[in-house]
Design a protein around this motif. Structure first.
Motif, short mmCIF file in Angstrom:
data_model
loop_
_atom_site.label_atom_id
_atom_site.label_comp_id
_atom_site.label_asym_id
_atom_site.label_seq_id
_atom_site.Cartn_x
_atom_site.Cartn_y
_atom_site.Cartn_z
N GLN A 178 0.83 -1.21 0.00
CA GLN A 178 0.00 0.00 0.00
C GLN A 178 0.86 1.26 0.00
N LEU A 179 2.08 1.14 0.50
CA LEU A 179 2.93 2.31 0.63
C LEU A 179 3.72 2.62 -0.63
N THR A 180 3.90 1.63 -1.49
CA THR A 180 4.73 1.80 -2.68
C THR A 180 3.89 1.62 -3.94
N GLU A 181 4.38 2.14 -5.05
CA GLU A 181 3.65 2.06 -6.31
C GLU A 181 3.99 0.82 -7.13
N SER A 182 5.17 0.26 -6.93
CA SER A 182 5.59 -0.85 -7.79
C SER A 182 5.72 -2.13 -6.99
N ALA A 183 5.40 -3.25 -7.65
CA ALA A 183 5.56 -4.55 -7.01
C ALA A 183 7.03 -4.84 -6.74
N ARG A 184 7.90 -4.40 -7.64
CA ARG A 184 9.32 -4.65 -7.45
C ARG A 184 9.84 -4.00 -6.18
N LEU A 185 9.44 -2.75 -5.94
CA LEU A 185 9.89 -2.06 -4.73
C LEU A 185 9.28 -2.70 -3.49
N ALA A 186 8.02 -3.12 -3.57
CA ALA A 186 7.37 -3.77 -2.43
C ALA A 186 8.09 -5.07 -2.06
N ALA A 250 -4.56 -5.39 10.18
CA ALA A 250 -5.44 -4.25 10.45
C ALA A 250 -4.91 -2.97 9.80
N VAL A 251 -3.59 -2.75 9.92
CA VAL A 251 -2.99 -1.57 9.29
C VAL A 251 -3.14 -1.63 7.78
N ALA A 252 -2.92 -2.81 7.20
CA ALA A 252 -3.05 -2.95 5.75
C ALA A 252 -4.47 -2.65 5.30
N TYR A 253 -5.48 -3.11 6.05
CA TYR A 253 -6.87 -2.85 5.68
C TYR A 253 -7.19 -1.36 5.76
N VAL A 254 -6.68 -0.68 6.79
CA VAL A 254 -6.93 0.75 6.91
C VAL A 254 -6.31 1.50 5.72
N LEU A 255 -5.07 1.14 5.38
CA LEU A 255 -4.40 1.80 4.26
C LEU A 255 -5.11 1.51 2.94
N ASP A 260 -5.96 5.61 -3.19
CA ASP A 260 -6.56 5.66 -4.52
C ASP A 260 -6.01 4.53 -5.38
N LEU A 261 -6.83 4.02 -6.27
CA LEU A 261 -6.42 2.94 -7.16
C LEU A 261 -5.26 3.41 -8.03
N GLY A 262 -4.22 2.60 -8.08
CA GLY A 262 -3.06 2.92 -8.90
C GLY A 262 -2.07 3.84 -8.23
N PHE A 265 0.90 5.63 -0.88
CA PHE A 265 1.10 6.69 0.10
C PHE A 265 2.47 7.36 -0.07
N PHE A 266 3.41 6.61 -0.65
CA PHE A 266 4.72 7.18 -0.97
C PHE A 266 4.92 7.04 -2.48
N PRO A 267 4.40 7.97 -3.27
CA PRO A 267 4.48 7.83 -4.73
C PRO A 267 5.92 7.86 -5.22
N ALA A 268 6.11 7.25 -6.39
CA ALA A 268 7.44 7.22 -6.98
C ALA A 268 7.90 8.63 -7.34
N ARG A 269 9.19 8.86 -7.19
CA ARG A 269 9.75 10.17 -7.51
C ARG A 269 9.69 10.40 -9.01
#
Length: 520
Positions: A178-186, A250-255, A260-262, A265-269
């Motif tokens: 939820q915090l990152t935009e890419s699967a690779r970074l996650a 619980a934290v993951a569900y809140v986030l 927003d879809l796509g 919370f920490f968008p790519a630079r």
């Protein structure tokens, strides 16, 4: 419509997508655990041999850091000691891969299509966590049933503990996704946390021989160790796993409900206004540099650790002829120190095969995600595009083996030249596995993920085969079985050159197939 509408359908879809990869991970993990009692029975069949092993571990902090302390000398207790931490590691990797794969479908555009139907906002996350739960539950059942004859309570504790470690990192991956935009970074960030957990456990076990160090208790892998399967089980430790899984979920569900879809919370630079990548090779390096750096650091540190253990290898084996025979089967019939070094270098070579497969299959990922087609629509040929990624795959494997040799030189401080030769001689076999991945991708792209199955099969043959006294015919199925056992053995150029030629033929065949087939 509730936030969980469509969870069942998405779960079935996730299980279908993972019908090959997840069972392979489960089978490898279960086989590693269930094969260990027979191996340990042959190694430490008498009470005297087991008592000597305990004494050696109490005085050898390096080996405790690598494997952990022994809490019980029964076959079940020795199994939990020998493979418990590593089974937990594999379960954690399985959990994080499953969750990240099914929560970051937004990159491929599938999540948006699903969201346009009758699918709840949190259904995708729930299905991913349930898929991880199914995988870890099946693994726990296999371990419990397979070790029940060693003690039902201990088998249940080990099985549930390994599955619980997997779920801790699955729910952690759900947060990171939820915090990152890419699967690779996650995947990278969650893997980094997993590596930190292993380091914390290792530091704690090297400090205290009973697992009571604060550093050990800071790691979920340390919780598994302190659950003490087959050694007066501490069932209350499962409360730590339950609390961690519940809190992280619980934290993951809140986030997930606020994102927003796509987005994340920490968008790519954002990148520079003007592009700085002037070639397909530069783009390939940009895409794979994080993986190369991570593997390089891991291999260097592994070399340092294994090099530091070399001096104590002879003392740990002592007069145990069965243990000496296993090291000789893995590393040749030189002196025990040389055999230990050769076996450890061989293990790193097997792991390097996983790197080369992951790097080659980046081509497949770029194609299936739709990013390759716009690139190939410009003045970039297919072979030129593929060459950038393959250079990193094959050249990167050489780099990490060189860094492993440097790590051995730092940790052991001797035989720098022979160890360098031993590391480099692994490359022909590594490149054969990479060549097989190129063939599958070039000729049958739908079967490209099967390269993971080849790499895992080779890993099992090289890791478990010598311990199970497998026939030489089985060991020869792996390209690593044909390599000279260095240091200590004689250099044989014929198999090395043969494997190099085979790797070249396989790679050329795969590239020829890529040049002729349609892009997906």
């Amino acid at each position: 419509m509730t936030t969980l509408t469509g969870t069942g359908t998405l779960l079935r879809f996730a299980l279908r997508r993972d019908r090959v990869t997840t069972p392979v991970w489960i089978a490898v993990n279960a086989l590693m655990v269930l094969s260990m009692p027979n191996t340990l029975q042959s190694l430490y069949g008498t009470e005297a041999e087991r008592a000597d092993l305990v004494r050696q571990l109490e005085t050898n902090a390096s080996f405790r850091a690598l494997i952990g302390p022994i809490h019980d000398t029964s076959l079940g207790g020795l199994t939990a000691w020998r493979v418990g931490v590593y089974a937990g590691l594999l379960a954690a990797v399985t959990g994080l891969l499953v969750v990240v794969r099914h929560t970051r479908d937004e990159e491929a555009g599938r999540a948006e299509l699903l969201a346009s139907g009758a699918v709840g906002r949190r259904a995708s996350l729930t299905a991913a966590l349930l898929a991880a739960g199914v995988a870890n539950g099946v693994l726990a059942l296999l371990i419990t049933a397979g070790l029940a004859n060693q003690g039902a309570a201990g088998a249940l504790a080990l099985g549930v503990g390994v599955g619980a470690v997997g779920m801790v990192f699955a729910t952690m991956a759900a947060i990171v996704a939820q915090l990152t935009e890419s699967a690779r970074l996650a995947r990278g960030l969650t893997s980094a946390v997993l590596g930190a957990a292993f380091v914390l456990r290792a530091a704690g076990d090297s400090a205290k021989s009973d697992g009571s160090s604060v550093w050990t208790w800071l790691s979920p892998l340390g919780w598994l160790e302190n659950l003490r399967p087959f050694a007066a089980e501490r069932w209350w430790v499962l409360l730590l796993f339950t609390a961690a899984v519940s809190a992280q979920a619980a934290v993951a569900y809140v986030l997930a409900g606020r994102r927003d879809l796509g987005m994340s919370f920490f968008p790519a630079r954002p990148g520079p206004a003007a592009g700085r990548l002037g070639s397909a090779a530069a783009l390939a390096w940009r895409l794979q540099r994080g993986g190369v750096l991570g593997w390089s650091l891991g291999f260097f540190l592994a070399g340092v650790v294994y090099g530091g253990l070399t001096e104590g290898a002879a003392d740990l084996v002592g007069d145990n002829e069965n243990a000496r025979e296993i090291f000789e089967r893995m590393g040749g019939r030189g002196g025990l120190t040389d055999a230990f070094l050769a076996s450890m270098v061989g293990m790193l070579g097997l792991v390097a095969a996983l790197y080369v497969v992951a790097s080659v299959l980046r081509l497949h990922g770029e194609e299936t995600s739709g990013r390759a087609e716009p690139l190939l629509a410009g003045p970039v040929g297919r072979l030129r595009w593929a060459a950038g990624h393959l250079t990193i795959a094959f050249g990167g494997s050489a780099l990490i083996m060189l860094l492993a040799a440097a790590g051995f030189a730092v940790g052991y401080g001797r035989q720098a030249g022979p160890i360098l030769a031993a590391c480099l001689v692994q490359l022909p076999a590594v490149w054969v596995i990479g060549g097989l991945a190129v063939v599958l991708y070039g000729l049958a792209p739908r079967l490209a993920p099967a390269a993971w199955g080849v790499a895992v099969a080779v890993l099992l043959i090289g890791w478990v085969g010598p311990a199970l006294n497998a026939p030489q015919l089985v060991l020869d199925l792996s390209p690593f079985g044909h390599l000279p056992k260095l240091p200590g053995g004689e250099m044989a150029w014929t198999p090395v050159l043969t494997l190099l030629a085979l790797a070249a033929v396989l790679t050329a065949s795969g590239l020829a197939g890529l040049r002729r087939r349609d892009v997906t």
